[in-house]
Design an enzyme around this catalytic site. Structure first.
Site, PDB file in Angstrom:
ATOM      1  N   GLU A  92       0.673  -1.225  -0.041  1.00 30.58           N
ATOM      2  CA  GLU A  92       0.228   0.012  -0.036  1.00 30.58           C
ATOM      3  C   GLU A  92       0.855   1.194  -0.074  1.00 30.58           C
ATOM      4  OE1 GLU A  92      -4.121  -0.811   2.316  1.00 30.58           O
ATOM      5  OE2 GLU A  92      -2.526  -1.440   3.384  1.00 30.58           O
ATOM      6  N   GLU A 142      -5.169  -9.558   3.083  1.00 31.45           N
ATOM      7  CA  GLU A 142      -6.057  -9.192   4.330  1.00 31.45           C
ATOM      8  C   GLU A 142      -7.332 -10.005   4.384  1.00 31.45           C
ATOM      9  OE1 GLU A 142      -3.495  -5.517   3.690  1.00 31.45           O
ATOM     10  OE2 GLU A 142      -4.825  -6.931   2.450  1.00 31.45           O
TER      11      GLU A 142
END
Length: 264
Positions: free
Chosen positions: A118, A138
């Site tokens: 990210e 995730e």
């Protein structure tokens, strides 16, 4: 700002190196072997980028990891231990490279997972070694990316590929990432630093004001209508037209010499 800036003291899991001669600063994730990112570290990373953005001797910032992996992601238990207020700042902190007015290069190798991916997506350039694997895992924890990963990725590769990466927690190897436009460049692992420094030197050669303007314009118009983007581009062009650097660039071109840009 100097290297004694309090924002660069007592850093958790990373260090900052400033090379004034090369006008380069490195933010180095330094918790090997996997450079796991803790929750407090995210606040400090934001502050470090803000400090380097104010450093007059720095033209380009490089984000890299110590060892064979960039980062395997965040400290998992930290999410359960953090307050809702802390969690709500995740995306803001990790977006610090994008807000930085200077060019930011992510030098990726090995694992580039979760928050490691990210924050790399928030950089302007991603140079990937052939060992790099990108992933947003995730879903395996019963979660979704929370620091802007799925949103930024969708802008780059589209919704179909983003669903494939996010909803299946897929690992994307360097070559595929380059083919999909995630990585700016792919190089042999041994050549990662040389390729990074070559890009630093290239970027330093451009006019600082024009670089800052281009970055802000492109970021600000990413979601804009075409007509709006063209209008804003025209205003930016007009302002740069009045800069000393533009005059120097034009004169240097006609005089067949290297321009001496001064950032104004």
């Amino acid at each position: 700002m100097t290297e004694t800036d309090p924002r660069l003291a007592g850093l958790d899991g990373f260090r900052v190196e400033v090379d004034a001669d090369r006008q380069r600063a490195d933010v180095v994730l330094d918790r090997p072997p996997f450079n796991v990112v803790t929750m407090p570290q995210r606040d400090q990373l934001r502050a470090a980028f803000e400090a380097l953005d104010e450093h007059d001797g720095v033209r380009v910032i490089v984000l890299r990891g110590e060892g064979e992996h960039f980062s395997s992601g965040g400290y998992i238990k930290g999410f359960l231990e953090s307050s809702p207020e802390t969690v709500s700042r995740l995306a803001w902190n990790i977006a610090a490279p994008a807000r930085c007015s200077k060019p930011v290069i992510a030098a990726n190798r090995g694992y580039c997972f979760g928050v490691g991916f990210e924050i790399s997506l928030a950089c302007d350039f991603r140079i990937a070694s052939e060992t790099t694997e990108y992933a947003l895992p995730e879903q395996r924890l019963g979660q979704i990316p929370g620091s802007g990963g799925s949103a930024r990725l969708q802008k780059i590769v589209g919704i179909t590929r983003t669903k494939d990466i996010v909803m299946r927690s897929r690992r994307i190897p360097a070559r595929q990432a380059y083919d999909w436009g995630i990585a700016t460049e792919i190089v042999a692992d041994a050549e990662l630093e040389a390729a990074t420094q070559a890009l630093v030197e290239e970027l330093v050669g451009f006019a600082p004001l024009a670089q800052r303007t281009a970055k802000k314009l492109l970021n600000d118009t990413e979601d804009a209508l075409l007509t709006t983007a063209i209008e804003l581009e025209g205003h930016c062009y007009s302002r740069l037209r009045m800069s000393d650097d533009f005059r120097e660039g034009v004169e240097a071109f006609h005089e067949k010499r290297k321009p001496a840009f001064r950032g104004r």
